[in-house]
Motif scaffolding. Structure first.
Motif, mmCIF file in Angstrom:
data_model
loop_
_atom_site.group_PDB
_atom_site.id
_atom_site.type_symbol
_atom_site.label_atom_id
_atom_site.label_comp_id
_atom_site.label_asym_id
_atom_site.label_seq_id
_atom_site.Cartn_x
_atom_site.Cartn_y
_atom_site.Cartn_z
ATOM 1 N N ASN B 32 0.871 -1.166 0.000
ATOM 2 C CA ASN B 32 0.000 0.000 0.000
ATOM 3 C C ASN B 32 0.913 1.222 0.000
ATOM 4 O O ASN B 32 1.936 1.249 0.699
ATOM 5 N N TYR B 34 1.265 5.641 0.039
ATOM 6 C CA TYR B 34 0.594 6.819 0.591
ATOM 7 C C TYR B 34 1.399 8.079 0.273
ATOM 8 O O TYR B 34 2.631 8.054 0.267
ATOM 9 N N TYR B 36 1.617 11.975 1.875
ATOM 10 C CA TYR B 36 1.224 12.905 2.930
ATOM 11 C C TYR B 36 1.855 14.266 2.642
ATOM 12 O O TYR B 36 2.911 14.362 2.020
ATOM 13 N N GLN B 38 3.021 17.810 4.829
ATOM 14 C CA GLN B 38 3.223 18.476 6.111
ATOM 15 C C GLN B 38 3.448 19.956 5.829
ATOM 16 O O GLN B 38 4.514 20.355 5.370
ATOM 17 N N LEU B 44 0.699 16.180 9.744
ATOM 18 C CA LEU B 44 0.667 15.523 8.440
ATOM 19 C C LEU B 44 -0.769 15.286 8.001
ATOM 20 O O LEU B 44 -1.610 14.853 8.784
ATOM 21 N N LEU B 46 -2.999 13.224 5.116
ATOM 22 C CA LEU B 46 -2.998 12.213 4.063
ATOM 23 C C LEU B 46 -3.640 12.799 2.818
ATOM 24 O O LEU B 46 -4.753 13.330 2.872
ATOM 25 N N PHE B 88 6.181 19.998 2.941
ATOM 26 C CA PHE B 88 7.069 18.834 2.976
ATOM 27 C C PHE B 88 6.220 17.620 2.628
ATOM 28 O O PHE B 88 5.258 17.297 3.335
ATOM 29 N N LEU B 90 5.696 13.680 2.006
ATOM 30 C CA LEU B 90 6.226 12.392 2.446
ATOM 31 C C LEU B 90 5.469 11.262 1.779
ATOM 32 O O LEU B 90 4.240 11.247 1.748
ATOM 33 N N GLU B 102 2.602 -1.361 10.166
ATOM 34 C CA GLU B 102 3.386 -0.134 10.287
ATOM 35 C C GLU B 102 3.566 0.505 8.927
ATOM 36 O O GLU B 102 3.744 -0.177 7.920
ATOM 37 N N GLN B 103 3.529 1.821 8.897
ATOM 38 C CA GLN B 103 3.862 2.561 7.682
ATOM 39 C C GLN B 103 5.305 3.021 7.779
ATOM 40 O O GLN B 103 5.746 3.515 8.819
ATOM 41 N N PHE B 105 8.177 5.511 6.167
ATOM 42 C CA PHE B 105 8.197 6.783 5.464
ATOM 43 C C PHE B 105 9.518 6.999 4.731
ATOM 44 O O PHE B 105 10.587 6.601 5.202
ATOM 45 N N GLY B 106 9.412 7.667 3.584
ATOM 46 C CA GLY B 106 10.590 8.093 2.864
ATOM 47 C C GLY B 106 11.177 9.354 3.478
ATOM 48 O O GLY B 106 10.629 9.906 4.424
ATOM 49 N N PRO B 107 12.293 9.836 2.909
ATOM 50 C CA PRO B 107 12.995 11.002 3.463
ATOM 51 C C PRO B 107 12.294 12.321 3.195
ATOM 52 O O PRO B 107 12.613 13.330 3.821
#
Lengths: 114, 114
Positions: B32, B34, B36, B38, B44, B46, B88, B90, B102-103, B105-107
């Motif tokens: 999955n 996503y 987001y 910020q 954050l 979605l 920002f 994500l 758990e999700q 996250f990328g940088p």
């Protein structure tokens, strides 16, 4: 809809102080609860989680207990370090259409002074 | 092990210009995905999520769109950027299975629209 309310920041503490960051939630079902941490310039990392009432999540000295009766998931640490300086996000899961959607609080910026 | 990549890391774009942010995941199948956002001083939000190729769900009406042309690729786009698109961004992934996962996250990509 579901929502998460976090203690407003910023929070500034001295090293070795006790930390509490409050988090309360509103949800129609029985969500899982999470704390994520965002260090400066980085993405989010899962800090800890709890999937049902009375569960305690813990990691790196941080703890949070899923309190259904008070709809809370407060983050605590007995003795903070300078390296704990970051933004902390409380979140709950909301499953929809096969995906797990996270609803985040607004974040609490924590600064620890040596 | 699984990794998630986002690029570019930072981007400065004029109002009215197009946008394409890319996210790829390695080491897993059928995740999955996503997106987001910020915004400054806020939590954050979605924007989109996807449970499979070509399947996109939008959480909020906005100037942005998302696409998933391949299993592990998720793209965020806009035809004409607005000042309010600054923030920002994500990307995150989770296991595409039932239950609470758990999700990761990328940088992130920091977008500034001028």
């Amino acid at each position: 809809g579901d929502s998460v309310t976090q203690m407003e920041g910023p929070v500034t503490l001295s090293e070795e102080a006790f930390l509490t960051i409050n988090c309360t939630y509103t949800a129609t079902g029985y969500p899982s609860l999470f704390w994520y941490v965002q260090y400066p310039g980085e993405g989010l990392q899962l800090l800890l989680k709890a999937t049902k009432a009375d569960d305690k999540g813990s990691n790196k000295g941080f703890e949070a207990t899923y309190r259904k009766e008070t709809t809370s998931f407060h983050l605590e640490k007995g003795s903070v370090q300078v390296s704990d300086s970051a933004v902390y996000f409380c979140a709950l899961s909301d499953e929809g259409q096969g995906a797990q959607k996270l609803v985040f609080g607004q974040g609490t910026r924590l600064t620890i002074n040596p | 092990s699984q990794t998630i990549h986002q690029w570019p890391a930072t981007l400065v774009q004029p109002v009215g210009s197009p946008l394409s942010l890319e996210c790829t995941v390695e080491g897993t199948s059928n995740p999955n995905l996503y997106w987001y956002r910020q915004a400054a001083g806020r939590g954050l939000q979605l924007l989109f999520y996807s449970v499979g190729i070509g399947q996109i769900s939008s959480e909020v009406p906005q100037n942005l769109s998302a696409s998933r042309p391949q299993d592990r690729q998720f793209i965020l786009s806009s035809k004409k950027l607005l000042l309010s698109d600054s923030g920002f961004y994500l990307c995150a992934w989770s296991e595409g299975l039932a239950g609470i996962n758990e999700q990761f996250f990328g940088p992130g990509t920091r977008l500034t629209v001028l």
